[in-house]
Design an enzyme around this catalytic site. Sequence first.
Site, PDB file in Angstrom:
ATOM      1  N   LYS A  42      20.209 -19.420 -33.585  1.00  0.00           N
ATOM      2  CA  LYS A  42      18.903 -20.085 -33.688  1.00  0.00           C
ATOM      3  C   LYS A  42      17.787 -19.043 -33.664  1.00  0.00           C
ATOM      4  CE  LYS A  42      20.555 -24.398 -31.809  1.00  0.00           C
ATOM      5  NZ  LYS A  42      20.948 -25.157 -30.638  1.00  0.00           N
TER       6      LYS A  42
ATOM      7  N   GLN B 253      19.177 -25.982 -24.623  1.00  0.00           N
ATOM      8  CA  GLN B 253      20.567 -26.013 -25.099  1.00  0.00           C
ATOM      9  C   GLN B 253      21.436 -26.854 -24.153  1.00  0.00           C
ATOM     10  OE1 GLN B 253      21.668 -24.479 -28.067  1.00  0.00           O
ATOM     11  NE2 GLN B 253      23.523 -25.642 -27.629  1.00  0.00           N
TER      12      GLN B 253
ATOM     13  N   ASP C  78      14.419 -31.106 -30.911  1.00  0.00           N
ATOM     14  CA  ASP C  78      15.727 -31.732 -31.095  1.00  0.00           C
ATOM     15  C   ASP C  78      15.642 -33.246 -31.302  1.00  0.00           C
ATOM     16  OD1 ASP C  78      18.004 -30.208 -31.226  1.00  0.00           O
ATOM     17  OD2 ASP C  78      18.182 -29.930 -29.053  1.00  0.00           O
TER      18      ASP C  78
END
Length: 297
Positions: free
Chosen positions: A55, A99, A122
């Site tokens: 990422k 995460q 997200d």
Amino acid sequence: MANATIIDGKIFAEAVRARVKDAVTSLKNDHGLIPGLAVVLVGEDPASQVYVRNKKKQTVEAGMASFDHQLDVATSEADLLSLIEQLNNDPSVHGILVQLPLPDHIDSEKVIDAIDPKKDADGFHTINVGRLSTGKKGMVPCTPLGCLMMLKDQLGSLAGKNAVVVGRSNIVGKPMAALLLRESCTVTVAHSRTHDLAGLCRSADILVAAVGLPEMIKGDWVKPGATVIDVGINRIPKREEPKKFRLVGDVDFAAAIEIAGAITPVPGGVGPMTIACLLRNTITAACRIAEVDEPPM
Ligand code: NDP
């Protein structure tokens, strides 16, 4: 003889990343805006470390600002929440990603819901989940967004198609179903309690598999000509060298390719699209926060 078109997620994601890079350049030139993504990792889970490294690399390659927060596995929930608050208030951060999975002593839902919904790269915040299911503008989870982009590229309008989504997780199955419904598909969501899964799958013009069981969807479950999106990523021992592993999806690819109209492979299908969509989401967030028009992506 194999009939299906293979939907190449690597090539598709490369094209998305190129458009993302152009969008970043025009935001810098026209508005002095540099989209920034903060990624927070707690602990040292090896798979999570690989995702976070990728990422960061792709964020930097796109010309965006990357903010890396690697925290000790023993970090308290309170300390993590205070970092989230700091990132919420930082004007150079437009997207925040925590995460998952988080260590057991931290309440993931509490942490996700502490992120400013505008910066929720997200799309997992309860407000964004609600916005997606009520058809309002919000942040959309990256993996289902990538699947939808590939489906629209392959099929054009999805209106009226029968879509079956196998899996009902909050990160893939449910948002995928909401996105397909938004495109006017007739959507059925299947799960571990579904009766006659094979028969249900055979009714699908669009079949999305997000289960996490290697090759559980058989070739003869696929309707001839259907478009099959395989989200699953499963590690199984190699036939020739059982000590080594290979990746397979949730669909029996070798059998399904004979029957489907189009299919995503594993690896190289949905996977590469997830990070590309994360970058895209960060730009969307930056534009909305700065109240400037979103460049075409
Ligand atoms: P979850 O484990 O959270 O959900 C799995 C779903 O599959 C559940 O809804 C479960 O049903 C359902 N299921 C389990 N067994 C069966 C069965 N026998 N028949 C029908 N349905 C069943 O997984 P995720 O959604 O997080 O991930 C799914 C897969 O996608 C995994 O392989 C994961 O690695 C991969 N993935 C890939 C990503 C990418 O970037 N390409 C991103 C995210 C995930 P129930 O709810 O009833 O238990």
